[in-house]
Motif scaffolding. Sequence first.
Motif, mmCIF file in Angstrom:
data_model
loop_
_atom_site.group_PDB
_atom_site.id
_atom_site.type_symbol
_atom_site.label_atom_id
_atom_site.label_comp_id
_atom_site.label_asym_id
_atom_site.label_seq_id
_atom_site.Cartn_x
_atom_site.Cartn_y
_atom_site.Cartn_z
ATOM 1 N N UNK A 121 72.897 -18.987 43.961
ATOM 2 C CA UNK A 121 71.508 -19.458 43.975
ATOM 3 C C UNK A 121 70.577 -18.351 43.499
ATOM 4 N N UNK A 122 70.835 -17.129 43.957
ATOM 5 C CA UNK A 122 70.013 -15.988 43.566
ATOM 6 C C UNK A 122 70.109 -15.742 42.062
ATOM 7 N N UNK A 123 71.308 -15.872 41.504
ATOM 8 C CA UNK A 123 71.502 -15.670 40.060
ATOM 9 C C UNK A 123 70.775 -16.734 39.251
ATOM 10 N N UNK A 124 70.857 -17.988 39.709
ATOM 11 C CA UNK A 124 70.135 -19.065 39.020
ATOM 12 C C UNK A 124 68.634 -18.781 39.024
ATOM 13 N N UNK A 125 68.126 -18.368 40.166
ATOM 14 C CA UNK A 125 66.695 -18.120 40.280
ATOM 15 C C UNK A 125 66.278 -16.956 39.376
ATOM 16 N N UNK A 126 67.075 -15.893 39.345
ATOM 17 C CA UNK A 126 66.766 -14.728 38.512
ATOM 18 C C UNK A 126 66.760 -15.084 37.026
ATOM 19 N N UNK A 127 67.577 -16.074 36.663
ATOM 20 C CA UNK A 127 67.665 -16.493 35.266
ATOM 21 C C UNK A 127 66.635 -17.571 34.917
ATOM 22 N N UNK A 128 65.780 -17.920 35.884
ATOM 23 C CA UNK A 128 64.742 -18.917 35.628
ATOM 24 C C UNK A 128 65.204 -20.348 35.771
ATOM 25 N N UNK A 129 66.402 -20.537 36.330
ATOM 26 C CA UNK A 129 66.926 -21.897 36.508
ATOM 27 C C UNK A 129 66.593 -22.377 37.925
ATOM 28 N N UNK A 130 65.322 -22.662 38.162
ATOM 29 C CA UNK A 130 64.874 -22.995 39.512
ATOM 30 C C UNK A 130 65.532 -24.270 40.031
ATOM 31 N N UNK A 132 68.473 -25.424 39.380
ATOM 32 C CA UNK A 132 69.839 -25.116 39.795
ATOM 33 C C UNK A 132 69.849 -24.355 41.116
ATOM 34 N N UNK A 133 68.874 -23.468 41.284
ATOM 35 C CA UNK A 133 68.781 -22.726 42.542
ATOM 36 C C UNK A 133 68.514 -23.673 43.707
ATOM 37 N N UNK A 134 67.626 -24.644 43.502
ATOM 38 C CA UNK A 134 67.324 -25.630 44.548
ATOM 39 C C UNK A 134 68.571 -26.442 44.899
ATOM 40 N N UNK A 135 69.320 -26.866 43.867
ATOM 41 C CA UNK A 135 70.539 -27.640 44.119
ATOM 42 C C UNK A 135 71.579 -26.802 44.859
ATOM 43 N N UNK A 136 71.670 -25.535 44.486
ATOM 44 C CA UNK A 136 72.621 -24.642 45.155
ATOM 45 C C UNK A 136 72.240 -24.451 46.623
ATOM 46 N N UNK A 137 70.948 -24.351 46.884
ATOM 47 C CA UNK A 137 70.484 -24.240 48.273
ATOM 48 C C UNK A 137 70.830 -25.495 49.069
ATOM 49 N N UNK A 138 70.733 -26.651 48.428
ATOM 50 C CA UNK A 138 71.110 -27.896 49.102
ATOM 51 C C UNK A 138 72.611 -27.925 49.369
ATOM 52 N N UNK A 139 73.400 -27.428 48.412
ATOM 53 C CA UNK A 139 74.856 -27.375 48.596
ATOM 54 C C UNK A 139 75.238 -26.512 49.792
ATOM 55 N N UNK A 172 58.917 -25.546 47.322
ATOM 56 C CA UNK A 172 58.364 -24.684 46.273
ATOM 57 C C UNK A 172 58.801 -23.236 46.380
ATOM 58 N N UNK A 173 59.655 -22.893 47.357
ATOM 59 C CA UNK A 173 59.989 -21.477 47.553
ATOM 60 C C UNK A 173 61.496 -21.275 47.680
ATOM 61 N N UNK A 174 62.258 -21.494 46.600
ATOM 62 C CA UNK A 174 63.713 -21.305 46.702
ATOM 63 C C UNK A 174 64.103 -19.879 47.057
ATOM 64 N N UNK A 175 63.300 -18.885 46.652
ATOM 65 C CA UNK A 175 63.619 -17.490 46.980
ATOM 66 C C UNK A 175 63.595 -17.278 48.493
ATOM 67 N N UNK A 176 62.608 -17.891 49.151
ATOM 68 C CA UNK A 176 62.511 -17.776 50.606
ATOM 69 C C UNK A 176 63.723 -18.423 51.278
ATOM 70 N N UNK A 207 61.027 -24.800 56.718
ATOM 71 C CA UNK A 207 61.031 -26.053 55.946
ATOM 72 C C UNK A 207 59.919 -26.980 56.418
ATOM 73 N N UNK A 208 59.686 -27.001 57.732
ATOM 74 C CA UNK A 208 58.616 -27.853 58.269
ATOM 75 C C UNK A 208 57.258 -27.405 57.741
#
Length: 220
Positions: A121-130, A132-139, A172-176, A207-208
């Motif tokens: 997820x961190x790699x996706x976010x660093x590469x600008x693939x937000x 994908x990062x969100x989907x990875x966080x859901x996974x 809106x905050x996948x990094x968090x 999340x709330x």
Amino acid sequence: MPTREEHADQAVSLRGSVTQALRERIVTGDLAPGTRVVERQVAEQLGVSRVPVREALRTLEREGFLEERATRGMVVRRLDPDDVAMLFAVREALETVLSQRLVDVLDDDGLARLDDLVVTAEQHLAAGRQGEAVRCNADFHAVLVDLADSRVLTSIIEPVAGRMAWLLNQHAAPAEIIEEHRSIVAALRSRDAGRAAAEFRDHLASSRRAVAQLEAGLTT
């Protein structure tokens, strides 16, 4: 020639596949709240008859993803504030059980799976693939349930998890979230049930807050 039992199994499997396909489109936001879901169109899109689609729509209505309106037929629901509050309350109760179960059963391979998801997820976010990062966080949350290795817990959590993913797909905050997931993994690795439960509670509270901010933005 297939037996009657085999025909029945195939029908159940097809209905499940159609239900899952529609549920995923709702959860990911492909079918936004208020969107009409037309039986004939879905059948054509998925290449199936209308019977499993009709059954899938009723299942998703019972699960709370759809509602039937007199003038528009089946539409994707929008959760009201009471729905959201109860969803978070139920999820918090379930995650207390989940965190204890994971502390008891999680092994090094399971922890490595979670570590990999956080890093990916961190790699996706660093590469600008937000996205994908969100989907990875859901996974990450789906894998937590899988690693708990409890059919009872899975059957109870999965419907709630699907609705939570639906609610949070616009976070809106996948990094968090990534940092919170890293803290959850560290707590599970420590085998400290109290610490793990606290990390799950903090993550849910974050999340709330995100949902409250999103809803405030939609109403201004």
